[in-house]
Design an enzyme around this catalytic site. Structure first.
Site, PDB file in Angstrom:
ATOM      1  N   CYS A 103      13.663  18.219 -12.360  1.00 28.43           N
ATOM      2  CA  CYS A 103      12.795  19.020 -12.182  1.00 28.43           C
ATOM      3  C   CYS A 103      11.573  18.649 -12.717  1.00 28.43           C
ATOM      4  CB  CYS A 103      13.076  20.443 -13.364  1.00 28.43           C
ATOM      5  SG  CYS A 103      13.078  20.020 -15.221  1.00 28.43           S
ATOM      6  N   CYS A 106      10.931  16.859 -15.997  1.00 25.40           N
ATOM      7  CA  CYS A 106      11.458  15.641 -16.306  1.00 25.40           C
ATOM      8  C   CYS A 106      10.562  14.652 -16.078  1.00 25.40           C
ATOM      9  CB  CYS A 106      12.912  15.505 -15.629  1.00 25.40           C
ATOM     10  SG  CYS A 106      14.354  16.491 -15.842  1.00 25.40           S
ATOM     11  N   ASP A 511     -17.644  -8.304  11.121  1.00 28.40           N
ATOM     12  CA  ASP A 511     -17.741  -9.657  11.040  1.00 28.40           C
ATOM     13  C   ASP A 511     -17.491 -10.390  12.080  1.00 28.40           C
ATOM     14  OD1 ASP A 511     -18.245 -12.128   9.277  1.00 28.40           O
ATOM     15  OD2 ASP A 511     -16.085 -12.433   9.243  1.00 28.40           O
ATOM     16  N   ASP A 709     -12.922 -10.300   7.674  1.00 31.77           N
ATOM     17  CA  ASP A 709     -11.740 -11.178   7.440  1.00 31.77           C
ATOM     18  C   ASP A 709     -12.243 -12.407   6.494  1.00 31.77           C
ATOM     19  OD1 ASP A 709      -9.132 -12.462   8.416  1.00 31.77           O
ATOM     20  OD2 ASP A 709     -10.531 -13.986   8.366  1.00 31.77           O
ATOM     21  N   ASP A 713     -15.849 -11.270   2.630  1.00 32.06           N
ATOM     22  CA  ASP A 713     -16.182 -10.097   3.164  1.00 32.06           C
ATOM     23  C   ASP A 713     -15.693  -8.861   2.318  1.00 32.06           C
ATOM     24  OD1 ASP A 713     -16.919 -10.992   5.566  1.00 32.06           O
ATOM     25  OD2 ASP A 713     -15.173 -11.091   6.386  1.00 32.06           O
TER      26      ASP A 713
END
Length: 814
Positions: A103, A106, A511, A709, A713
């Site tokens: 439940c 818990c 980029d 990339d 960046d």
């Protein structure tokens, strides 16, 4: 319950006296294990667990010893390789599956208990999946101690296992299907007994026959109420005990009151009965929730398939080039090993083909359905499937270091986050629930004074017809389906807000190197500017770049190694400046390689006029200098991604603003932008310049999506509202990104944008339908024009419509 254990509910054996004071009263325990667990709960100030729980935990007599026995194994570094990720130098993170959760109390107990352990810095538990994300400082606490702490309060924890997770999902599906079957069967039978009462004219049915049909309907409705509808009542009771109004409270009130009133009417042989409405309502509601669960699990199975894609064993050639092979566990492989991958087998590691020629199916990783040719020297990714002929692969990365493992970690991170749209819908639904209860009570009271015989029917109809299930399902159903559909397109969603933000983005910033271009630079020219020869200058530059992951550094290294077999000198005091270049000492001399401005700042001398004209020849140019002056210039070239032009043209036609930011020379960036038709292009940008540019766009009101990339960046990706990383980028860039394009194809971004916009449209459609439906249905129900059975069909139908509308997104994947 006087003779039952207060902790686990089992009988207390005769003669056993093991009391624990809980809530100021002595409570009996059945064994020393339960006593120890209860004392641990109370001693940690978590006694409220016993007040909030609505089900008994597993008995620690079975759970505790085995958990404690296994816990010490998880501190072994080799064992941790597959499921523990380093966060920083001393902090670690892992996902655990918790067993014994019954439940919400818990969840609360485990989160509170773990958060109080010294060294645990973060803990989050997902109730639906039973998965706990735990972060800790290994200097203060070990993983085994965390598992023991969980076991001390009566639960079991073990590293996340996709196979066990699938077993739990199957169990959930089976239970839901049985409940749906019982409700459907009961609804059909009850309706069969209700039809004669609806069709018979007054006086055509004798009272004893009518009463017999009522008793038959009552008996057939009982299994629906006690079994099929049991989760609604359990959830509503738990919510009320926690003093909150959950989604199942109006459902339980409506179903429970209608059933009790119908049962009383049957016992007293007076009044109306609603057994048909009750059973139909439960059946349609369970049907809607079953479809929603299937959509959620289907998306989750796409994630689990990543974990199952890598095989458990591999064929290693220990004495390569001898052909003798040994079957070993993949976990035993190390970089440098050679493995044999037969046709039809999954590639177990990230590596390089050293012999053979074949094709690989990388659809699971990139979304690309066509096989990819693999020859000597080509890189292969663990989890892809060898289709043609045998391949010999030299291992580069294995286990948690592979690209597949990195993708899986990103997907798991997205699964733990709740999208903003879903949070907003939940807040609205919560307020709506309170208003709904007030309106239902007001309508019932009004009709009690106007026509008491209709008061209950109106009360139930208002509760049922306007239950906000459609409202609460409108957003998560669409987002769950869309996440799975995007992954099949090769667009990996790693943050909860990513789909919404992608759909709303109006300015895309790209980029250059590695994003619009292939990121595979080649050296095409060298201009010596000192007594050093071109080859000597290249060797110096390559030595400075020997530890770099930047495409320029890799290109210089590759060119140097192609022309020089002698080992490169080892640089000292290496210092990398993001977006600028690298500074280091070689044989005591300080050198720099990088942008013209960065390298020139070391000596402060301008370039010769001939060198300045050489730079204007195009391509990316980097300089090499020492404290005395310029040593050389290097020109590198990078090819445009095949689909970049078409992708940017599509984005431009969609009315989106486009910009290019790059650290490369302004001339090279301008040349690339002209070829792509992008008017706003900026070269020579430092990371600070890029960050400032993005901030200015945001201050102007633009919703910025940044595609990049590389290490340079990462700060800019973090600044943008939406960050997009190419799948071949550095790990740092991927960890910052909200979306990863797995196939390095910008057309994936275009297709993902289209699906994200359709997802947002479906969310709007679902929300609009939910609001319009409720605005029409509530007044009609309050006016007494909607019967309970009509309300049940309307409410369940609205929920089904929302889920089915979301499932349409699966058909949009091309």
């Amino acid at each position: 319950m006087a003779d039952a254990c207060y902790h686990c509910g089992l009988p207390v054996p005769a003669g056993v006296d093991l009391p624990v004071t809980i809530g100021g009263l002595p409570r009996r325990m059945c064994c020393a294990g339960c006593q120890a667990v209860a004392q641990a709960i109370v001693a940690n100030g978590l006694g409220d667990y016993y007040r909030h729980r609505d089900a008994m935990p597993e008995s620690p007599r079975e759970a505790l010893p085995q958990a404690l026995k296994d816990a010490g194994l998880f501190d072994h570094p080799e064992v941790q390789k597959s499921f523990v990720q380093p966060v920083n130098e001393h902090e670690r993170e892992t996902s655990l599956i918790l067993e014994g959760i019954t439940c919400a109390a818990c969840i609360w107990l485990n989160e509170q208990h773990l958060a109080r352990q010294p060294g645990v810095t973060a803990v989050s538990i997902n109730y639906a999946t039973r998965r706990a994300s735990v972060r800790w400082d290994e200097r203060t606490i070990h993983l085994s101690q965390i598992i023991e702490a969980i076991a001390a309060i009566g639960y079991r924890a073990h590293p996340y296992d996709p196979a066990r997770s699938e077993v739990l999902a199957q169990r959930e599906r089976r239970a839901a299907l049985w409940r749906l079957f019982v409700a459907g069967f009961g609804a059909m039978q009850v309706m069969m007994y209700a039809i004669p009462a609806y069709l018979a004219d007054r006086g055509n049915m004798t009272p004893d026959i009518a009463q017999l049909l009522r008793w038959a309907s009552l008996l057939l409705t009982l299994p629906v109420i006690l079994y099929s509808a049991a989760p609604f009542f359990a959830s509503a009771w738990r919510d009320l005990k926690l003093r909150r109004v959950g989604m199942d409270v109006p459902v339980a009130l409506g179903v429970g009151s209608a059933f009790l009133a119908s049962a009383w009417a049957t016992l007293t042989a007076s009044g109306a009965v609603y057994f048909d409405s009750v059973t139909m309502f439960v059946f349609f509601l369970l049907g809607g929730r079953y479809l929603e669960m299937m959509a959620r699990q289907r998306a989750a199975r796409g994630i689990e398939s990543l974990a199952r894609a890598v095989p458990a064993v591999a064929s290693r050639l220990p004495d390569y080039p001898r052909a003798d092979e040994v079957r070993v566990a993949v976990a035993e492989l190390s970089p440098g090993d050679v493995v044999l991958v037969r046709p039809g087998e999954a590639i177990p590691v990230d590596g390089e083909v050293i012999d053979g020629e074949s094709e690989a199916d990388e659809a699971l990783l990139t979304g690309e359905s066509l096989p990819v040719a693999k020859r000597c020297g080509d890189l292969v990714t663990g989890g892809s499937v060898n289709l043609g002929s045998p391949l010999l692969v030299r291992v580069h990365r294995v286990g948690a270091a592979t690209r597949m493992a990195a993708i899986r970690r990103l997907v798991e991170r997205a699964a733990t986050e709740k999208p903003r749209l879903a949070e907003s819908a939940e807040r609205i639904a919560g307020r709506f629930l309170v208003a709904l209860l007030v309106l239902a009570a007001a309508a019932g009271i009004f009709w009690y004074f106007v026509d008491p015989s209709r008061a209950l029917g109106v009360f139930v109809a208002v509760l049922v017809v306007s239950c906000p299930c459609a409202l609460s399902l409108a957003t998560p159903a669409a987002l769950t389906v869309a996440t799975g559909a995007l992954s099949r397109l090769g667009v990996l969603v790693t943050r909860g807000h990513a789909i919404e933000t992608l759909a709303r983005a109006d300015h895309f910033v790209f980029d250059k190197t590695g994003t619009l271009t292939q990121g595979r630079l080649t050296l095409i020219g060298t201009l010596p500017l000192s007594t050093w020869s071109a080859q000597q200058a290249l060797a110096l530059a390559a030595a400075l770049e020997s530890g770099s992951e930047h495409p320029i550094g890799r290109a210089l290294l590759a060119a140097a190694r192609a022309h020089e077999s002698a080992p490169l000198p080892t640089p000292q005091q290496v210092r990398a400046v993001s977006g600028q270049g690298i500074e280091a000492r070689l044989s005591g001399d300080l050198l720099r390689v990088g942008t013209i401005a960065y390298a020139g700042a070391l000596h402060g001398r301008p370039l010769p006029e001939a060198a300045a004209r050489w730079i204007d020849g195009g391509g990316s140019v980097v300089g090499l200098a020492d404290a005395s002056g310029w040593l050389a210039l290097f020109r590198l070239n990078d090819s445009l991604r095949p689909q970049a032009g078409a992708a940017l043209a599509t984005l431009r036609r969609a009315g989106l603003k486009l910009s290019i930011l790059s650290g490369d020379s302004p001339a090279a960036v301008a040349e690339l932008a002209a070829g792509l038709g992008v008017a706003d292009a900026h070269g020579g940008c430092s990371p600070e310049d890029k960050h400032r540019f993005i901030s200015e766009l945001q201050d102007r009101g633009d919703i910025v999506a940044m595609a990049g990339d590389g290490v340079n960046d990462a700060p800019v990706l973090a600044q943008a509202q939406l960050s997009i990383a190419m799948g071949g980028g550095t790990d740092l860039a991927r960890s910052q990104a909200d979306i990863v394009l797995l196939g390095d194809d910008l057309q994936q971004l275009v297709r993902g944008l289209g699906l994200a916009r359709r997802t947002l449209a479906v969310v709007r459609q679902n929300l609009a339908w939910a609001f319009i439906y409720n605005l029409l249905a509530i007044p009609l129900a309050m006016a007494g024009w909607v019967t309970p059975w009509m309300a049940g069909i309307g409410m369940s139908g609205s929920s089904l419509l929302v889920v089915l509308n979301a499932l349409r997104l699966q058909g949009r994947v091309r």
